[in-house]
Enzyme design. Structure first.
Site, mmCIF file in Angstrom:
data_model
loop_
_atom_site.group_PDB
_atom_site.id
_atom_site.type_symbol
_atom_site.label_atom_id
_atom_site.label_comp_id
_atom_site.label_asym_id
_atom_site.label_seq_id
_atom_site.Cartn_x
_atom_site.Cartn_y
_atom_site.Cartn_z
ATOM 1 N N CYS A 2 0.750 -1.098 0.034
ATOM 2 C CA CYS A 2 -0.030 0.033 0.134
ATOM 3 C C CYS A 2 0.759 1.242 -0.035
ATOM 4 O O CYS A 2 2.135 1.236 0.421
ATOM 5 C CB CYS A 2 -0.858 -0.130 1.047
ATOM 6 S SG CYS A 2 -1.867 -1.237 1.495
ATOM 7 N N ARG A 27 4.929 0.077 -6.086
ATOM 8 C CA ARG A 27 4.849 -0.692 -4.787
ATOM 9 C C ARG A 27 4.034 -1.725 -5.059
ATOM 10 O O ARG A 27 4.084 -2.805 -4.242
ATOM 11 C CB ARG A 27 4.514 0.306 -3.644
ATOM 12 C CG ARG A 27 5.584 1.100 -3.226
ATOM 13 C CD ARG A 27 4.954 2.084 -2.242
ATOM 14 N NE ARG A 27 4.792 1.667 -1.011
ATOM 15 C CZ ARG A 27 5.585 1.739 -0.127
ATOM 16 N NH1 ARG A 27 6.763 2.396 0.081
ATOM 17 N NH2 ARG A 27 5.358 1.147 1.320
ATOM 18 N N TRP A 73 -3.038 -2.523 -1.504
ATOM 19 C CA TRP A 73 -2.820 -3.914 -1.594
ATOM 20 C C TRP A 73 -3.370 -4.775 -0.873
ATOM 21 O O TRP A 73 -3.244 -4.707 0.425
ATOM 22 C CB TRP A 73 -1.453 -4.218 -1.610
ATOM 23 C CG TRP A 73 -0.814 -5.402 -2.166
ATOM 24 C CD1 TRP A 73 -0.400 -5.471 -3.446
ATOM 25 C CD2 TRP A 73 -0.672 -6.660 -1.361
ATOM 26 N NE1 TRP A 73 0.185 -6.787 -3.502
ATOM 27 C CE2 TRP A 73 -0.126 -7.542 -2.497
ATOM 28 C CE3 TRP A 73 -0.611 -6.912 -0.099
ATOM 29 C CZ2 TRP A 73 0.299 -8.784 -2.139
ATOM 30 C CZ3 TRP A 73 -0.379 -8.190 0.220
ATOM 31 C CH2 TRP A 73 0.394 -9.199 -0.864
ATOM 32 N N ASN A 99 -1.521 1.874 5.940
ATOM 33 C CA ASN A 99 -0.867 0.862 5.417
ATOM 34 C C ASN A 99 -0.389 -0.189 6.778
ATOM 35 O O ASN A 99 -0.332 0.379 7.923
ATOM 36 C CB ASN A 99 0.608 1.063 5.040
ATOM 37 C CG ASN A 99 0.352 1.785 3.769
ATOM 38 O OD1 ASN A 99 -0.722 2.196 3.191
ATOM 39 N ND2 ASN A 99 1.421 2.517 3.089
ATOM 40 N N GLY A 100 -0.667 -1.346 6.584
ATOM 41 C CA GLY A 100 -0.276 -2.333 7.610
ATOM 42 C C GLY A 100 -1.567 -3.249 8.041
ATOM 43 O O GLY A 100 -2.553 -3.207 7.313
ATOM 44 N N GLU A 485 18.355 -17.086 -8.678
ATOM 45 C CA GLU A 485 17.767 -15.703 -9.076
ATOM 46 C C GLU A 485 17.320 -15.469 -10.540
ATOM 47 O O GLU A 485 16.213 -14.897 -10.875
ATOM 48 C CB GLU A 485 19.158 -14.896 -8.846
ATOM 49 C CG GLU A 485 18.855 -13.445 -9.173
ATOM 50 C CD GLU A 485 17.563 -12.626 -8.497
ATOM 51 O OE1 GLU A 485 17.038 -13.241 -7.434
ATOM 52 O OE2 GLU A 485 17.267 -11.452 -8.907
ATOM 53 N N LYS A 489 13.529 -14.343 -11.479
ATOM 54 C CA LYS A 489 13.288 -13.362 -12.277
ATOM 55 C C LYS A 489 12.149 -13.801 -13.233
ATOM 56 O O LYS A 489 11.208 -12.906 -13.731
ATOM 57 C CB LYS A 489 14.576 -12.991 -13.144
ATOM 58 C CG LYS A 489 15.264 -11.911 -12.142
ATOM 59 C CD LYS A 489 14.849 -10.472 -11.812
ATOM 60 C CE LYS A 489 14.083 -10.681 -10.552
ATOM 61 N NZ LYS A 489 14.853 -10.553 -9.312
ATOM 62 N N GLU A 492 8.693 -14.295 -11.935
ATOM 63 C CA GLU A 492 7.953 -13.144 -11.610
ATOM 64 C C GLU A 492 7.286 -12.202 -12.628
ATOM 65 O O GLU A 492 6.314 -11.592 -12.343
ATOM 66 C CB GLU A 492 8.554 -12.416 -10.415
ATOM 67 C CG GLU A 492 9.893 -11.859 -10.522
ATOM 68 C CD GLU A 492 10.511 -11.252 -9.181
ATOM 69 O OE1 GLU A 492 9.611 -11.234 -8.251
ATOM 70 O OE2 GLU A 492 11.476 -10.853 -9.178
ATOM 71 N N HIS A 508 18.910 -36.194 -9.132
ATOM 72 C CA HIS A 508 17.986 -36.654 -7.955
ATOM 73 C C HIS A 508 16.453 -36.192 -8.207
ATOM 74 O O HIS A 508 15.861 -36.383 -7.081
ATOM 75 C CB HIS A 508 18.503 -36.058 -6.730
ATOM 76 C CG HIS A 508 19.943 -36.458 -6.523
ATOM 77 N ND1 HIS A 508 20.151 -37.753 -6.434
ATOM 78 C CD2 HIS A 508 21.133 -35.830 -6.549
ATOM 79 C CE1 HIS A 508 21.581 -37.832 -5.927
ATOM 80 N NE2 HIS A 508 22.339 -36.702 -6.387
ATOM 81 N N LYS A 607 6.450 -4.078 -4.447
ATOM 82 C CA LYS A 607 7.874 -3.994 -4.434
ATOM 83 C C LYS A 607 8.335 -4.065 -2.977
ATOM 84 O O LYS A 607 9.513 -4.894 -2.502
ATOM 85 C CB LYS A 607 8.071 -2.298 -4.833
ATOM 86 C CG LYS A 607 9.377 -2.254 -4.838
ATOM 87 C CD LYS A 607 10.162 -2.834 -5.897
ATOM 88 C CE LYS A 607 11.750 -2.456 -5.947
ATOM 89 N NZ LYS A 607 12.658 -3.654 -6.517
#
Ligand code: M6R
Length: 612
Positions: A2, A27, A73, A99-100, A485, A489, A492, A508, A607
């Site tokens: 948010c 964000r 969000w 926010n929160g 990584e 990338k 996402e 394996h 973000k």
């Protein structure tokens, strides 16, 4: 997650608020809203993007020199117009953005319902604003006092701004566990959840501390007190970033801009810290703690996502160069698994945003147990650097694309400097090798620059594999984290399922997946156990997998076996992760673009993840 923006001053608030929301779009969010106070307190909100809110309000007369705005969000309640912020109190005399998460909201809501309050939304935020209203009405206190008393009753995290119809010259803001910055202009104030909406108006900012309430009054000095009612002196700091860094600068996407900035960001991360010719590595921010690191039982690196991958590279670096045992933990697991930590442990918390809730909680836990906490963060003044004992900033500059790119290479750069410094102090590597590594690190940005010049091969590969349903990424040693990584990338931003694996682990299990439809990216530079990786490539080819190999310039062995190769300049093994990650960032970027994905704001992602 948010985003909060608020304004009070002589200018019209609406254009400032909308621009601020646009700056915070990176964000991640799913609805947006604004509240403006002129003669009346008016509230507008929409599901979806800020552009939709703007379109909805287009042509309307929106006067007011005080206002609050928000991108939400969803946590409590689905992302729809009713649950979007701001929220009115029942009498519609207060509006709040938050926010929160208020963890005990259900209990408070029950009490308020008994007292006759009705709720329109499913949010914890509407509960908080009504609690403030209830206290104000029943205790006959001023708005700031009602906010303070209400915050004493809530459990959880919050950054809030409250606007009252009866106080056209005041905003009340408060924070706990969720960031809030107040920009101090010549004759106005800006409030935001990070500095990006503020930079173009002022560089003077105050970062609110946890459990602080700010009383922001037009033409008056900023007042801050704790929720326990102690007066605090605002500590004004200067923002270092500039406006140009927040713009796309001619690029179509922030992500591409940030990938292409990496020669600069790596250089900036080393500036003043590395003097290769003199054999000096000096990280001023952690100097006082060097002996502590040297004598530590072990280093525990805590982080999430891409920062966790940087931590894994750190593990190889510290153990290999400085012979200090390292554990790398997901902050979210560490915080809940009752870890054994004591005063002889050194924690390194890594975070681009400096606001990741799980990393912050891991820090608090380790602090309580007496450990020394160091930070590697990108955002100056954010919560993590303030919660640690000491640390080093990465100086990568603002990272706006949700997919972390330049922050990763800057984090690995700092970890390399730290590990080299420890190795120097402990004498764990010979002087000649040490000097050689410093030189290689010093010229690394030039190699990054060289690599970034031409991405035609990566584009070609992206075209070839854009429709793949799965990808496998393999690497060994220092390049195992690079494989993780690369896979992160790709998934996402392109929504292609991708997995990273240590190359030898493939047999394996994941080997069962390999057929002619499976692209396998293998990080196989001519360093370390190169021959073993070549054998892993042969295993993939024997099953008709399609191999895309990252190789050292001039390599012929892998070139003969792989379907595609991407060359990186020759460098030391310890520095390969920085170089090898960059083409993988580009590969993900171009595939995502070809699939028509929103690379800067991929679906469902935020973000900075400021809630659990
Ligand atoms: O701000 P932080 O570095 O603490 O963020 C950690 C993760 O949320 C972040 O790296 C995330 O995984 C990114 N989307 C990766 O691109």
């Amino acid at each position: 997650m948010c985003g909060i923006v608020a304004y009070i001053g002589p200018k019209q608030a609406y254009p400032i608020l909308i621009k601020g929301l646009q700056r915070l779009e990176y964000r991640g969010y799913d609805s947006a809203g604004v509240a403006l106070l002129n003669d009346e307190l008016r509230l507008f909100k929409t599901k979806g993007k800020v552009s939709k809110l703007k379109e909805f309000l287009n042509g309307q007369h929106l006067p007011g020199t005080i206002g609050i705005a928000h991108t939400r969000w969803a946590t409590h309640g689905e992302p729809n117009q009713i649950n979007a912020h701001p929220h009115f109190s029942q009498s519609k005399s207060l509006a709040i953005i938050h926010n929160g998460i208020i963890e005990n909201y259900a209990l408070i809501k029950e009490e308020l319902i008994k007292r006759g309050y009705k709720f329109e939304s499913d949010t914890d935020t509407e509960v908080l604003v009504n609690l403030i209203e209830d206290i104000r009405n029943n205790e006959g206190v001023l708005l700031d006092e009602a906010v303070r008393l209400a915050l004493n009753q809530v459990v959880g995290a919050y950054a809030i701004v409250v606007l009252s119809k009866d106080h056209p010259n005041t905003l009340i803001a408060a924070r706990k566990g969720s960031p809030l910055v107040i920009g101090i202009g010549k004759d106005d104030y800006h409030v935001a959840s990070d500095a990006t909406p503020i930079i173009e108006y002022t560089k003077d900012v105050v970062y609110l501390e946890d459990e602080e309430v700010a009383i922001i009054t037009r033409n008056q000095e900023l007042k801050i007190k704790s929720i326990k009612n102690k007066d605090k002196t605002p500590y004004i700091q200067q923002l270092e970033w500039n406006l140009a860094e927040l713009e796309k600068g001619g690029y179509e996407h922030f992500m591409l801009k940030e990938i292409n900035e990496q020669a600069r960001s790596i250089r900036d991360s080393m500036r003043g810290r590395l003097k290769a010719r003199e054999g000096i590595v000096a990280l001023g921010g952690v100097k006082e703690y060097e002996q502590k690191i040297l004598k530590a039982n072990r280093i525990i690196i805590v982080a999430c996502g891409t920062s966790w991958h940087a931590g894994l590279v750190g593990e190889y670096l510290f153990e290999d160069l400085a012979r200090i045992p390292v554990e790398v933990e997901y902050a979210s697991e560490f915080r809940y698994r009752n870890p054994i930590i004591n005063e002889n442990d050194v924690i390194i918390a890594i975070s681009q945003s400096g606001e990741t809730a799980d990393t912050l909680a891991a820090i608090e836990l380790a602090k309580k147990k007496g450990a020394t906490i160091l930070g590697i963060c990108n955002v100056v003044g954010s919560s993590i650097p303030r919660a640690t004992h000491a640390g080093s900033y990465t100086h990568a500059g603002p990272e706006i694309g949700v997919a972390s790119t330049k922050a990763f290479t800057a984090q690995v750069t700092i970890l390399t400097l730290m590990a080299l410094r420890m190795a120097q102090m402990k004498g764990t590597i010979p002087r000649t090798r040490f000097m050689h590594l410093l030189h290689s690190l010093d010229i690394l940005p030039d190699k990054v620059e060289e690599m970034l010049e031409d991405d035609s091969v990566v584009r070609l590969i992206a075209e070839e594999f854009k429709d793949a349903g799965n990808f496998l990424y393999l690497g060994r040693g220092y390049n195992f984290p690079v494989a993780l990584e690369g896979a992160l990338k790709l998934k996402e931003i392109s929504y292609i399922h991708a997995e990273g694996y240590p190359a030898a682990e493939m047999k394996h299990g994941p080997i069962a997946l390999i057929d002619e439809n499976m692209p396998v990216v293998v990080i196989s530079p001519y360093v370390g156990i190169y021959d073993k990786v070549v054998s892993n490539i042969r295993e993939v080819k024997a099953r008709n997998g399609k191999v895309i190999a990252i190789v050292t310039k001039g390599d012929t062995t892998v070139k003969d076996i792989a379907d595609y190769v991407i060359e990186i300049p020759k460098t030391e093994e310890i520095l390969v992760p920085i170089l090898a990650t960059i083409p993988l960032q580009k590969l993900a970027y171009y595939i995502a673009i070809l699939r028509g994905c929103n690379v800067d704001q991929p679906r469902n992602l935020a973000k900075s993840v400021t809630v659990e």
